[in-house]
Design an enzyme around this catalytic site. Sequence first.
Site, PDB file in Angstrom:
ATOM      1  N   LYS A  85     -16.283  -6.811   5.299  1.00 55.37           N
ATOM      2  CA  LYS A  85     -15.009  -7.546   5.329  1.00 55.37           C
ATOM      3  C   LYS A  85     -14.607  -7.941   6.748  1.00 55.37           C
ATOM      4  O   LYS A  85     -13.573  -8.579   6.938  1.00 55.37           O
ATOM      5  CB  LYS A  85     -13.901  -6.675   4.719  1.00 55.37           C
ATOM      6  CG  LYS A  85     -13.702  -6.870   3.229  1.00 55.37           C
ATOM      7  CD  LYS A  85     -12.319  -6.393   2.813  1.00 55.37           C
ATOM      8  CE  LYS A  85     -11.984  -6.763   1.392  1.00 55.37           C
ATOM      9  NZ  LYS A  85     -10.658  -6.248   0.997  1.00 55.37           N
ATOM     10  N   HIS A 145       0.835  -1.210   0.000  1.00 53.91           N
ATOM     11  CA  HIS A 145       0.000   0.000   0.000  1.00 53.91           C
ATOM     12  C   HIS A 145       0.869   1.259   0.000  1.00 53.91           C
ATOM     13  O   HIS A 145       0.608   2.209  -0.736  1.00 53.91           O
ATOM     14  CB  HIS A 145      -0.868   0.053   1.267  1.00 53.91           C
ATOM     15  CG  HIS A 145      -1.955  -0.967   1.345  1.00 53.91           C
ATOM     16  ND1 HIS A 145      -2.162  -1.738   2.466  1.00 53.91           N
ATOM     17  CD2 HIS A 145      -2.914  -1.331   0.454  1.00 53.91           C
ATOM     18  CE1 HIS A 145      -3.212  -2.528   2.262  1.00 53.91           C
ATOM     19  NE2 HIS A 145      -3.682  -2.306   1.053  1.00 53.91           N
TER      20      HIS A 145
HETATM   21  P1  ADP Z   1      -9.832  -3.273  -0.833  1.00 50.31           P
HETATM   22  O1  ADP Z   1     -10.730  -3.783   0.237  1.00 50.31           O
HETATM   23  O2  ADP Z   1     -10.342  -2.049  -1.519  1.00 50.31           O
HETATM   24  O3  ADP Z   1      -9.291  -4.297  -1.790  1.00 50.31           O
HETATM   25  P2  ADP Z   1      -7.155  -3.179   0.251  1.00 50.31           P
HETATM   26  O4  ADP Z   1      -6.688  -2.425   1.439  1.00 50.31           O
HETATM   27  O5  ADP Z   1      -7.057  -4.670   0.310  1.00 50.31           O
HETATM   28  O6  ADP Z   1      -8.625  -2.695   0.004  1.00 50.31           O
HETATM   29  O7  ADP Z   1      -6.395  -2.669  -1.039  1.00 50.31           O
HETATM   30  C1  ADP Z   1      -6.453  -1.343  -1.487  1.00 50.31           C
HETATM   31  C2  ADP Z   1      -5.809  -1.258  -2.853  1.00 50.31           C
HETATM   32  O8  ADP Z   1      -4.420  -1.511  -2.748  1.00 50.31           O
HETATM   33  C3  ADP Z   1      -6.344  -2.261  -3.873  1.00 50.31           C
HETATM   34  O9  ADP Z   1      -6.362  -1.631  -5.139  1.00 50.31           O
HETATM   35  C4  ADP Z   1      -5.314  -3.357  -3.851  1.00 50.31           C
HETATM   36  O10 ADP Z   1      -5.285  -4.064  -5.083  1.00 50.31           O
HETATM   37  C5  ADP Z   1      -4.058  -2.539  -3.636  1.00 50.31           C
HETATM   38  N1  ADP Z   1      -2.960  -3.320  -3.056  1.00 50.31           N
HETATM   39  C6  ADP Z   1      -2.960  -4.001  -1.899  1.00 50.31           C
HETATM   40  N2  ADP Z   1      -1.779  -4.621  -1.690  1.00 50.31           N
HETATM   41  C7  ADP Z   1      -1.012  -4.335  -2.779  1.00 50.31           C
HETATM   42  C8  ADP Z   1       0.325  -4.703  -3.198  1.00 50.31           C
HETATM   43  N3  ADP Z   1       1.099  -5.513  -2.471  1.00 50.31           N
HETATM   44  N4  ADP Z   1       0.764  -4.222  -4.379  1.00 50.31           N
HETATM   45  C9  ADP Z   1      -0.041  -3.438  -5.144  1.00 50.31           C
HETATM   46  N5  ADP Z   1      -1.288  -3.060  -4.819  1.00 50.31           N
HETATM   47  C10 ADP Z   1      -1.771  -3.503  -3.651  1.00 50.31           C
END
Ligand code: ADP
Length: 163
Positions: free
Chosen positions: A43, A19
């Site tokens: 979630k 992130h």
């Molecule tokens: P959501 O519930 O919206 O998926 P997340 O916190 O899991 O929320 O992810 C937020 C965003 O960050 C999403 O677009 C996800 O694909 C991206 N993301 C999460 N981890 C990574 C990573 N390791 N590399 C690239 N993008 C990431």
Amino acid sequence: MTKRIAVYPGTFDPMTLGHLDIVRRGANLADTLVIGVTTNPSKEPMFSVAERLAMVRREVAGLAANIKVVEFDSLLMDFAEAQGALMILRGLRAVADFEYEFQMAGMNQQLNDEIETVFLMADVSLQPIASKLVKEIARYRGDIGKFVTPAVAADVKRHLSRG
Ligand code: ADP
């Protein structure tokens, strides 16, 4: 000239180095990067939205001056519009992310065709990182130090010891 505002939405449960890498890249692209922390009760997050907001604010402090962290509990397109955003940033990891992201971007485009969804890739070494797996590893007392900052690792540990 209008300011280029980007919204980066997520659950951030917890915030990972993946992130943070997307935040850093996004802050370079936009005049203002608004990180939208969703309440997302469906979630069943480990951390409350207040905890996640505080965590994200702490993690991005000192990263760049053009970053804002805002809670949201509405349709993403409504939030993005209210923020005056030109684009929504999403991180793309593996093929597994693609189908869901493709569908969501497609539907969001139909809700509001003036706001573009832009996909960014994290540094290759950070791409496999997922909040879900970080939590799983921590529950089995594995070392999450390669995936999150020391402060986030301490948050997760504290949370798990509370039971
Ligand atoms: P959501 O519930 O919206 O998926 P997340 O916190 O899991 O929320 O992810 C937020 C965003 O960050 C999403 O677009 C996800 O694909 C991206 N993301 C999460 N981890 C990574 C990573 N390791 N590399 C690239 N993008 C990431």
